[in-house]
Scaffold this motif. Structure first.
Motif, PDB file in Angstrom:
ATOM      1  N   SER A 239       0.852  -1.193   0.000  1.00 12.95           N
ATOM      2  CA  SER A 239       0.000   0.000   0.000  1.00 12.95           C
ATOM      3  C   SER A 239       0.880   1.233   0.000  1.00 12.95           C
ATOM      4  CB  SER A 239      -0.896   0.020   1.243  1.00 12.95           C
ATOM      5  OG  SER A 239      -1.564   1.274   1.317  1.00 12.95           O
TER       6      SER A 239
ATOM      7  N   VAL B   5      -0.952   0.058   8.316  1.00 10.92           N
ATOM      8  CA  VAL B   5      -0.831  -1.083   7.404  1.00 10.92           C
ATOM      9  C   VAL B   5      -1.227  -2.385   8.109  1.00 10.92           C
ATOM     10  CG1 VAL B   5       0.854  -0.078   5.820  1.00 10.92           C
ATOM     11  CG2 VAL B   5       1.674  -1.223   7.866  1.00 10.92           C
TER      12      VAL B   5
ATOM     13  N   GLY C 194       3.811  -1.828   3.668  1.00  3.20           N
ATOM     14  CA  GLY C 194       3.590  -0.467   3.163  1.00  3.20           C
ATOM     15  C   GLY C 194       4.798  -0.028   2.358  1.00  3.20           C
TER      16      GLY C 194
ATOM     17  N   HIS D  55       5.656   3.548   0.897  1.00  4.55           N
ATOM     18  CA  HIS D  55       5.219   4.945   0.756  1.00  4.55           C
ATOM     19  C   HIS D  55       6.192   5.739  -0.109  1.00  4.55           C
ATOM     20  CE1 HIS D  55       4.443   9.122   2.662  1.00  4.55           C
ATOM     21  NE2 HIS D  55       3.692   8.949   1.594  1.00  4.55           N
TER      22      HIS D  55
END
Length: 794
Positions: A134, A141, A158, A160
């Motif tokens: 994600s 998460v 995650g 990012h």
């Protein structure tokens, strides 16, 4: 076992989703970009007879996002052709295709329930072992993977990215308690070596590392501005490059990011913390009013600043009216300009007892203590926090490096005197006799952690020239360049003059380096770790000699430079050039004759001499022409005039590539030349290129004659320039420069197709350069560029 990422899917095609897809395409990974199916058919679609069942309608949102990539600035695509690697789809019809991909990145709306619904569907269609991540900027998460299959949970984390993904280095990786260590180490390696990112492991806390501290710092600055009665412009004038931060400083950064985005990020922390921290993350009332008015910054045309004509106005937070932009000038801001290096500037600024010093101390003090308080909560060590702030927010020094720069003992004493709560672990560190967060011994850096200094974990592909010089010294140096031993039989020539501009000092070192390498090394890398590879020749020196009518002196400099470039080309050992960022004029001329170019993905390369009233004088015209000729297939007839036209157009328009890939499209790089996605690995890649050439039994190119278009080709080259002059698009002096350039590229007054040697072309180039440098209008252009940093049209 994790396989290579051969294909990816991005779910959500907004600015961030399409930007990540573009970055994957830039590195050659075919990517499926999925978004929701539109609710209804547009009037335009109805006119074409389309219904909601048609693929063109159902994929409309992601297809439109892909097309937008071609218009966005800065460009998300390194080359426009990379768009072919991104395929549009939708989240209903194409979920079954997720079984073909190795990495699925979710970038849908920042809503936990929506994300969970998406992942429930993904779990049904993904293949076992594929990585799912994600791109959330702050949602837990851990909460996202509740109820998912065991294989999904093991392969989920995650990731990012920071916006824009092509340009910002930081990738925050956030594991859950289920993430397998193998997946985590794979993503770190893949992130650094393939995506070209700086990977930092973050903990699953609100806004992770960079946005947590960065947002806190911006809000503290806002509050200090209101408390101290400073203006928006005054704050920006001291919170930018003066303290090692980007030019956009505080409020220009907020205008670029967008007030709506910033408020959303701040709110995310505000809703999840307590006490004093909650107070800081409560956005000031005037900003909420700006939000209501739609004053979001750059995207809405006004924010903290408003451009009116050529003037930039600043917002008054008290009245919400715009007025002239102010700057904060105090004794210490002027004094700090004399200090060398950011660390010394900061030390001078934060302890000064004037308006600038007080403002900066009141910003630094809470941001440093806040970073220390969060150690262990947002990240395991101080290095992760420092790297996140440098790679995500463009800080020259992270919080703990900053603290070292201003002096930990001195600052903690001042903090305690002011009643600031300094985190216990920092006080303990000082009590145990550790007086800095980082320590350097023999060029090796270590960081403080729980009562000891630990060595930094550095990717073996990172070569640090400063560290190397401290450990090994240099073979030889002068004011312009140093020759360094890179190890394994490879030497490196590092430029370090002002702006890495080329003067006789660098030319002398090129000659020495090639001679030394031919005797004692396997090959040479020409590279450095400055702001830019090289912005060209030393223009100030050329102008000064020209104004003094020392044409003989300039003749000698040009001749020596040309000879040095030929020495690079015909060196018995391979020479690899490693250009990055601005590689202009003479900088490009150093690269063109090299045996191999290992460019950075962000290389802005071009022969730009016409902008200062000249043409390339170091062999650039000849070498670019040869590169074009060599790109033609063997045994196939081609139009020599078209080749000359293309080279003429590239140099006459001072065309500069916007990426390493575009430099290849412009024929500054050939098909065999390399591009390093991770700038930190570029010198390693260049060194490997030298070794590969050496191992293959490198032989310098054979000298051969070059076919030119001659007198008839010269006339053809000038047709466009003369038409532009007649239409008033270019000046008489522009036309004069164009004529000189055309004469050089055409090979002078010889019949079409005549084969000439390189020295003949170099002589033509030198004569044209010397005649233009003596022209008053060219001298005016040089002077204007030196004073204003912009080309003059005269």
């Amino acid at each position: 076992m994790i396989q290579l990422i051969k294909k990816a899917a991005v779910l959500g095609s907004g600015v961030m989703g399409s930007g990540i897809a573009a970055h994957l395409a830039n590195i050659g990974i075919p990517t499926l970009l999925l978004d929701i199916v539109p609710r209804e058919v547009t009037e335009g679609e109805k006119a074409k007879g389309l219904t909601i069942e048609d693929k063109a309608v159902r994929n409309r949102i992601s297809a439109a996002s892909i097309q937008k990539l071609l218009q966005q600035k800065p460009a998300p695509l390194a080359a426009k052709r990379n768009i072919a690697l991104i395929e549009a789809g939708n989240l209903e019809d194409d979920l079954n295709r997720l079984g073909d991909v190795d990495w699925i990145i979710e970038v849908v709306v920042e809503n936990l329930q929506v994300k969970k619904q998406v992942f429930e569907k993904v779990d049904q269609y993904r293949k076992p072992g594929s990585i799912v991540s994600s791109n959330t900027s702050g949602i837990s998460v851990e909460a996202m993977v509740e109820g998912r299959s065991e294989d999904f949970q093991k392969h989920f984390l995650g990731t990012h990215f920071f916006n824009p993904p092509r340009y910002l280095k930081l990738l925050e990786v956030i594991p859950t308690k289920h993430t397998s260590p193998e997946v985590l180490s794979f993503i770190k390696e893949f992130g650094e070596d393939v995506l070209g990112k700086g990977v930092v492991f973050a903990k699953d806390t609100p806004n992770f590392i960079a946005n947590r501290i960065g947002t806190y710092g911006l809000l503290v600055t806002l509050q200090e501005m209101l408390k101290g009665g400073y203006s928006v412009g005054e704050v920006d004038s001291v919170t930018g490059p003066m303290i090692g931060r980007p030019k956009s400083a505080t409020f220009r950064t907020l205008d670029v990011v967008g007030l709506d985005t910033f408020v959303h990020v701040a709110k995310n922390v505000y809703e999840q913390v307590e006490g004093k921290e909650k107070e800081v993350f409560d956005v000031p009332a005037f900003m909420k009013e700006m939000l209501e008015k739609g004053w979001l910054g750059s995207k809405s045309g006004q924010g903290f600043f408003l451009k009116q004509g050529k003037e930039i106005l600043e917002l008054d937070p008290a009245t919400l009216e715009y007025g002239p932009r102010k700057k904060l000038k105090t004794a210490v801001t002027e004094l700090s300009k004399q200090e060398k290096g950011t660390a010394n500037k900061m030390k001078a600024l934060v302890y000064a007892n004037d308006l600038a010093g007080q403002l900066l101390w009141n910003i630094f003090s809470p941001v440093l203590t806040y970073s220390a308080e969060l150690l262990g909560t947002i990240a395991d060590d101080i290095v992760a926090i420092d790297q996140a702030m440098k790679w995500g927010f463009g800080w020259e020094m992270g919080p703990f490096e900053t603290w070292d720069a201003i002096g930990v003992e001195k600052s903690v004493t001042k903090m305690k005197e002011a009643g600031v709560d300094v985190p216990t672990w920092v006080c303990d560190m000082l009590e145990k006799g550790f007086t800095s967060f980082y320590k350097e011994e023999n060029g090796e850096l270590s960081f403080y952690s729980n009562g000891e200094y630990l060595p930094l974990d550095v990717n073996p592909k990172v070569i640090d020239l400063k560290k190397l010089k401290k450990q090994k010294g240099v073979i030889k140096k002068n004011s312009g360049a140093s020759l360094i031993d890179l190890g394994d039989g490879v030497a490196l020539l590092e430029f370090h003059s002002q702006s890495n501009a080329i003067g006789l000092d660098i030319v002398q070192m090129i000659n020495f380096a090639v001679d030394e390498v031919e005797k004692n090394f396997k090959g040479l890398v020409i590279g450095n770790q400055g702001k830019n590879f090289c912005v060209g020749a030393n223009l100030a020196m050329i102008l000064m000699e020209a104004q003094d009518d020392n044409i003989f002196e300039i003749d000698m400099v040009v001749r020596h430079f040309q000879q040095a470039m030929m020495k690079i080309k015909y060196s018995a050992k391979p020479v690899v050039a490693a250009p990055f960022a601005m590689t202009l004029g003479g900088g490009a001329e150093v690269c063109l004759p090299a045996a191999h170019i290992q460019a950075s993905a962000e290389t802005y390369m071009g022969l730009v001499e016409v902008g200062v009233g000249l043409i390339p004088g170091g062999g650039g015209n000849k070498e670019l022409y040869i590169k074009h000729l060599e790109s033609m297939p063997n045994g196939v007839e081609f139009d020599l005039q078209k080749v000359a036209n293309k080279v003429f157009e590239t140099i006459a328009t001072a065309k500069v590539s916007t990426s390493g890939e575009e430099a290849r499209e412009n024929n500054f790089l050939n098909k065999a030349d390399g591009i390093s996605v991770n700038g930190d690995h570029q010198l390693y890649d260049a060194k490997q290129a030298v070794l590969a050439l050496y191992e293959k039994g490198y032989k310098p190119p054979v000298r051969k004659k070059i076919p030119v278009v001659g007198e008839t080709g010269y006339a053809t080259l000038l047709l466009g320039a003369e038409a532009m002059f007649s239409s008033g698009y270019i000046s008489e002096h522009d036309l004069k420069i164009a004529k000189k350039l055309a004469y050089v590229i055409a090979g002078g007054k010889v019949p079409y197709g005549t084969e000439v040697d390189e020295q003949y072309l170099l002589n033509l180039e030198k004569e044209a350069f010397l005649s233009l440098v003596a022209e008053p209008k060219s001298q005016q252009r040089m002077q204007h560029m030196l004073l204003k940093g912009k080309p003059l049209r005269n």
